[in-house]
Design an enzyme around this catalytic site. Structure first.
Site, PDB file in Angstrom:
ATOM      1  N   ARG A 326       0.816  -1.213   0.000  1.00  0.00           N
ATOM      2  CA  ARG A 326       0.000   0.000   0.000  1.00  0.00           C
ATOM      3  C   ARG A 326       0.852   1.266   0.000  1.00  0.00           C
ATOM      4  O   ARG A 326       0.364   2.341  -0.347  1.00  0.00           O
ATOM      5  CB  ARG A 326      -0.933   0.015   1.209  1.00  0.00           C
ATOM      6  CG  ARG A 326      -2.251  -0.649   0.951  1.00  0.00           C
ATOM      7  CD  ARG A 326      -3.231  -0.400   2.049  1.00  0.00           C
ATOM      8  NE  ARG A 326      -2.819  -0.952   3.322  1.00  0.00           N
ATOM      9  CZ  ARG A 326      -3.668  -1.379   4.255  1.00  0.00           C
ATOM     10  NH1 ARG A 326      -4.957  -1.318   4.044  1.00  0.00           N
ATOM     11  NH2 ARG A 326      -3.238  -1.853   5.394  1.00  0.00           N
ATOM     12  N   SER A 329       2.421   1.192  -4.521  1.00  0.00           N
ATOM     13  CA  SER A 329       1.710   1.223  -5.797  1.00  0.00           C
ATOM     14  C   SER A 329       0.843   2.463  -5.961  1.00  0.00           C
ATOM     15  O   SER A 329       1.142   3.338  -6.786  1.00  0.00           O
ATOM     16  CB  SER A 329       0.865  -0.045  -5.933  1.00  0.00           C
ATOM     17  OG  SER A 329       0.009  -0.205  -4.798  1.00  0.00           O
ATOM     18  N   VAL A 448      -9.959   1.786  -3.699  1.00  0.00           N
ATOM     19  CA  VAL A 448      -9.308   0.483  -3.793  1.00  0.00           C
ATOM     20  C   VAL A 448      -8.229   0.302  -2.722  1.00  0.00           C
ATOM     21  O   VAL A 448      -7.797   1.252  -2.078  1.00  0.00           O
ATOM     22  CB  VAL A 448      -8.700   0.282  -5.199  1.00  0.00           C
ATOM     23  CG1 VAL A 448      -9.786   0.340  -6.252  1.00  0.00           C
ATOM     24  CG2 VAL A 448      -7.643   1.352  -5.492  1.00  0.00           C
ATOM     25  N   GLU A 449      -7.788  -0.959  -2.562  1.00  0.00           N
ATOM     26  CA  GLU A 449      -6.772  -1.354  -1.572  1.00  0.00           C
ATOM     27  C   GLU A 449      -7.127  -0.884  -0.167  1.00  0.00           C
ATOM     28  O   GLU A 449      -6.262  -0.437   0.599  1.00  0.00           O
ATOM     29  CB  GLU A 449      -5.382  -0.839  -1.984  1.00  0.00           C
ATOM     30  CG  GLU A 449      -4.780  -1.620  -3.140  1.00  0.00           C
ATOM     31  CD  GLU A 449      -3.302  -1.350  -3.328  1.00  0.00           C
ATOM     32  OE1 GLU A 449      -2.653  -0.861  -2.381  1.00  0.00           O
ATOM     33  OE2 GLU A 449      -2.788  -1.625  -4.420  1.00  0.00           O
ATOM     34  N   GLY A 450      -8.390  -0.988   0.193  1.00  0.00           N
ATOM     35  CA  GLY A 450      -8.849  -0.542   1.505  1.00  0.00           C
ATOM     36  C   GLY A 450      -9.477   0.829   1.388  1.00  0.00           C
ATOM     37  O   GLY A 450      -8.764   1.827   1.245  1.00  0.00           O
TER      38      GLY A 450
END
Length: 753
Positions: A326, A329, A448-450
C-alpha cells in the site's frame, strides 16, 4: 519460501504463568469488566502483519533528528533510470489518453510492448525473469506512466502490486515459482487477484467464496471452488486468477479442523467453470475491470499458493503483502498524477490572463496553487521515504496505510484544485483537455486497496495503537497468556511512560517544543521540527488517555479514532517533508515549499487534537488539556505571504518547479502539453518585456496604451529591442492557441465516448 509466524494459540488452559491453571485475580477483573477489546483471529492477523518503523517513534514520543536523517533515502539505480529513460519513455510516447478514451480500449500494440519489455514483472527477481527493481524504482515508474494515462498505469500497477506474483514470490513452493513467475514477469500470463465480493468489500475477512477439499479416485486431493467476485482489475483479460476463498475440509482430509479458513488459490482462467470477460465501467476510465464467477471449478490442492500447508493462511499472507504494497503502488500513481497536474496548472495560470494580467498573480488563485505545489511535495516525500524503508526489508503496515489514505486524499484535492483554477478549460473534454480525468482517477484511488473511510477510522490508529505503542501489545499478550507478572511489569512501565509524557507536554507548552537535540540547520525548519516532536508527545498522551479511559469501547469510536489517525498522519507527513529537504541537499529555493508544508501539517494536527478534546467522552479531562492545546497551538494556517511564495514556484520556470515535478513524461512540442509548456516559457519571457515597458511609461519615457500599440514606440525609445518585441508577439500567439478548448459538430460530439 517465506515462513509465516505461528498463529496465536486459540485454545488452552488459562494459567498465571506458573502452570497452576488458575486465572490471576487482576486479569480476571479486567476480563469480567470488559476493559479490553475482544480481538478476532482475522483482526489479530491484521494487527500482527508487517513491521513497525518510524511510526513506533511517533507513538513513543522519541523522535530524533539524527535518527531521522540516517534513515535510507532511495535513489534510482542506473538500471532503473535507464528503464525510465528507455522503455517507459517509449511506452508513454505510444499513446495519449484521449485516443484511448475514444477507442474504449488499450491498443494491442501497447499490450504487446508492456509484455515484451517486462512491465508486468518490475518487482519479480531477475532470476525468475523479472526486472528485479526496488520498490522505489517500481513506484517511480508507476508515477511516470500515470502522468500520461491513468488507464495504462492501472494495467501496469495491478500485476506488480498485491496479486499472484508477489504472493508466489514470498510464499510459493519451488515448483509454483518455476511454473508461474517467469510467465507472469514476461506477460505470457496476465494475472488478476479476486478478493472483493458483493457481500465482502472492506470486510474482506467475511468472504463467502468457498473451496471444499475432496479426494479423487486416484487418491489425490483437490478443491471444488465456487465464487462470485466483482471490481477485479484485469479480470476480463486475465489468464491466471489469484482467488481468495474460505476452504472447508468436512472430511478432515488435510488432517486439521473442518474449517481451515481463508486461502489463496491459483486458478487458470481456462479451467472449466471459470467465467470472465464482462466489464465494469469505473468512472469512464479505460482499463479492464470486471466481475468473475466460478461454478464447481476443480483444481488440485497444489494450486494453493504455498501448497497444502498454507491452506487457511491466506488472510495473513494478504495482510503481510499489503503491509508494504500500500505504500508503493497507489502512492506512486497518485504522486505522478499530482506532479502532472501541478505542472499543467502552473503553466496554465502563468499563461491565462484576466483583467490584463496572469491569473496566477491573483491571491485567490495563489491559495489553490500553493496547496497543489505543497501537497505534491509532501506526497513525493512520503512516497520516497516509505519506499526506502520497504527496500531495506521493512513492511511498515501502519505507515503504508497512512500513505495510501493521505496520498490518495491529497491527489483528490490536487485534482479538484486544478479543476477550480482552470475552470472551463478543465471541464470541456477533448484532445486538448489535459486534466479532465483527474477527479475520476482520484476517486478510484480513494476506494481500492482498503477504502479510505475504513482505513482512517479503523486501521491506521486501531492497528497503530496496539502495534506501535511501546507497551500496549505487551500488555495484551500477557493478558492473553494470563501471565500476571509480565502484565504488571508492562503496566508499571506504561504508567511511568504516560506520566513522563504528561510532564514533557506541560514543559513544552511553555517552550514551544523540546530544545534538546539537533534539527534542520534552517532556523524556521528547526522550529518546525521542534513542534513536530511536541506534536508527537501530545499524541502519545492522547493515545494513553484513550487506552486508559475507553478500553474496549475504543473500537466503536470511529469519530474519535479517525481524528487520532489524522494526528498520526500529519506528524508523519511533516517528518517525511523535512527528511526530503535534507535528502535533496537543502535547496534554498525549496524552503518556502517545506515551510508551507510543515506548517500545514502542524495546523491539521492541531485541528484534529482540538476535535479529540471537544468530543472526548470522559468529563473533566477535555477542560484542562483542551484549553492548553488552544492557548499554545502547534500551528496555524500558512501565512498569505508564504502562500504567495509557494504559488510563484509553480508559475515561474526554473529549477524549483522542475525538481517538484521531476520524473514525468514530457510530450513532444506538437502535443497539447508541449504547446502549453512552450507558451508558458514565452509568456514568462514576455512578462520581462512588459515590465520594462510599464516602467518606461511610468517614467514618462513613452506614452501609454494597449501593449500591442506601444511596442513600436518602445523600440523607438530604446526601451526594448526588436527581438524582445517579437518575443512578446510570439507569446501572445502561443497564449491564444493554448487557451482554446475543443468543440465538435453534432456528428463528432455524438461519436465521442
Amino acid at each position: 519460501m517465506e515462513t509465516l509466524k505461528p498463529e496465536t494459540q486459540k485454545n488452552g488452559s488459562r494459567t498465571n504463568g506458573n502452570g497452576n491453571g488458575r486465572t490471576p485475580w487482576l486479569i480476571g477483573i479486567i476480563e469480567s469488566k470488559g476493559l479490553l477489546p475482544k480481538i478476532s483471529e482475522t483482526e489479530r492477523a491484521a494487527l500482527e502483519a508487517g513491521t513497525v518503523w518510524i511510526d513506533a517513534d511517533i507513538f513513543s514520543a522519541r523522535l530524533d533528528w539524527d535518527r531521522l536523517v540516517a534513515m535510507p533515502w532511495p535513489r534510482l539505480t542506473e538500471r532503473e533510470q535507464a528503464y525510465m529513460d528507455g522503455p517507459t519513455e517509449a511506452l508513454c510516447h505510444m499513446f495519449n489518453e484521449w485516443d484511448i478514451m475514444q477507442s474504449r480500449d488499450i491498443p494491442k500494440e501497447v499490450w504487446d510492448f508492456l509484455k515484451i519489455h517486462g512491465f508486468f514483472g518490475l518487482l519479480i527477481p531477475q532470476e525468475h525473469g523479472g526486472q528485479g527493481f526496488s520498490a522505489h524504482g517500481a513506484s517511480t515508474i508507476f508515477g511516470k506512466i500515470a502522468s500520461r494515462s491513468f488507464g495504462v498505469a492501472g494495467v501496469v500497477l495491478v500485476p506488480n502490486a498485491l496479486g499472484p506474483a508477489e504472493l508466489l514470490w514470498h510464499y510459493g513452493t519451488d515448483a509454483q515459482q518455476k511454473k508461474y513467475l517467469r510467465p507472469l514477469a514476461t506477460g505470457q500470463e496476465v494475472p488478476c487477484f479476486a478478493l472483493t465480493e458483493p457481500e465482502a468489500g472492506s470486510d474482506a475477512a467475511s468472504i463467502q467464496s468457498e473451496g471444499v477439499v475432496f479426494k479423487k479416485d486416484d487418491g489425490t486431493l483437490w478443491l471444488r471452488l465456487n465464487w462470485r467476485k466483482r471490481y477485479i482489475t484485469l479480470a476480463p483479460v486475465a489468464t491466471l486468477l489469484g482467488l481468495a476463498c474460505r476452504v472447508k475440509d468436512p472430511q478432515r482430509l488435510l488432517g486439521g479442523n473442518t474449517d481451515p479458513g481463508i486461502t489463496c488459490v491459483l486458478v487458470p482462467a481456462n479451467t472449466p467453470g471459470v467465467q470472465t470477460g464482462r466489464r465494469h465501467d469505473p468512472m469512464g476510465l479505460v482499463f479492464p475491470n470486471g466481475p468473475t464467477e466460478g461454478h464447481n471449478v476443480e483444481v488440485p490442492i497444489d494450486q494453493v499458493i504455498g501448497g497444502a500447508p498454507y491452506v487457511g493462511k491466506g488472510w495473513r499472507m494478504l495482510m503481510d503483502c499489503l503491509s508494504a504494497g500500500r505504500g508503493v503502488s497507489l502512492p506512486g500513481q497518485a504522486t505522478g498524477a499530482s506532479k502532472q497536474a501541478a505542472r499543467i496548472v502552473g503553466a496554465y495560470a502563468g499563461v491565462r490572463q484576466q483583467f490584463g494580467m496572469s491569473i496566477g498573480r491573483f491571491e485567490g488563485i495563489e491559495e489553490p496553487l500553493a496547496r497543489i505545489a505543497s501537497f505534491t511535495y509532501m506526497l513525493d516525500a512520503a512516497r520516497t521515504f516509505t519506499c526506502g524503508a520497504v527496500d531495506e526489508g521493512a513492511k511498515p503496515s501502519v505507515v503504508s496505510a497512512i500513505l495510501k489514505y493521505v496520498g490518495t486524499e491529497m491527489a483528490r484535492k490536487v485534482a479538484q484544485d486544478t479543476m477550480d483554477v482552470m475552470g472551463g478549460a478543465a471541464l470541456c473534454r477533448g484532445p486538448h483537455n489535459l486534466v479532465s480525468q483527474g477527479p475520476s482517477a482520484a476517486a478510484i484511488g480513494i476506494t481500492v486497496e482498503g477504502a479510505n473511510i475504513l482505513t482512517r477510522t479503523l486501521i491506521m490508529f486501531g492497528q497503530g495503537a496496539i502495534r506501535c505503542h511501546p507497551y500496549a501489545q505487551k500488555e495484551l499478550q500477557s493478558l492473553g497468556d494470563h501471565d500476571s507478572r509480565a502484565f504488571l511489569e508492562a503496566l508499571q512501565h506504561h504508567i511511568t511512560f504516560f506520566l513522563g509524557n504528561i510532564t514533557k507536554t506541560l514543559a513544552y507548552f511553555f517552550t514551544g517544543g523540546p530544545t534538546n537535540g539537533s534539527g534542520p540547520a534552517h532556523p524556521a525548519l528547526n522550529r518546525a521540527f521542534r513542534r513536530v516532536r511536541w506534536a508527537s508527545t501530545q499524541f502519545a498522551v492522547l493515545v494513553d488517555m484513550a487506552l486508559i479511559t475507553l478500553g474496549s469501547k475504543l473500537k466503536q469510536k470511529g469519530h474519535l479514532s479517525g481524528r487520532y489517525a489524522d494526528v498520526l498522519s500529519w506528524i508523519f507527513m511533516g517528518l517525511a517533508t523535512l527528511r526530503r529537504f535534507e535528502a535533496d541537499g537543502s535547496n534554498k529555493e525549496d524552503v518556502p515549499l517545506v515551510r508551507w508544508s510543515v506548517e500545514y501539517c502542524l495546523w491539521q494536527a492541531q485541528l484534529a487534537i482540538e476535535g479529540i478534546w471537544d468530543n472526548f467522552p470522559v468529563p473533566a479531562l477535555p477542560t484542562f488539556f483542551g484549553t492548553m492545546a488552544r492557548l499554545n497551538p502547534l500551528g496555524h494556517s500558512p501565512k498569505d505571504e508564504l502562500t504567495s511564495e509557494v504559488a510563484r514556484i509553480l508559475t515561474t520556470p526554473g529549477p524549483a518547479r522542475d525538481r517538484l515535478t521531476g520524473g514525468l513524461y514530457h510530450p513532444t512540442p506538437d502535443e497539447p502539453l508541449g504547446r502549453l509548456e512552450e507558451a508558458f516559457r514565452l509568456c514568462a519571457a514576455a512578462g520581462v518585456v512588459e515590465t520594462k515597458v510599464r516602467k518606461a511609461i511610468k517614467r514618462r519615457q513613452m506614452p501609454g496604451g494597449r501593449m500591442e500599440k506601444i511596442l513600436e514606440a518602445g523600440i523607438a525609445a530604446n526601451v526594448i529591442t526588436a527581438d524582445e518585441a517579437m518575443t512578446w508577439k510570439k507569446a501572445q500567439d502561443a497564449r491564444r492557441q493554448v487557451i482554446e478548448v475543443d468543440s465538435f459538430d453534432l456528428t463528432e460530439y455524438l461519436a465521442n465516448k
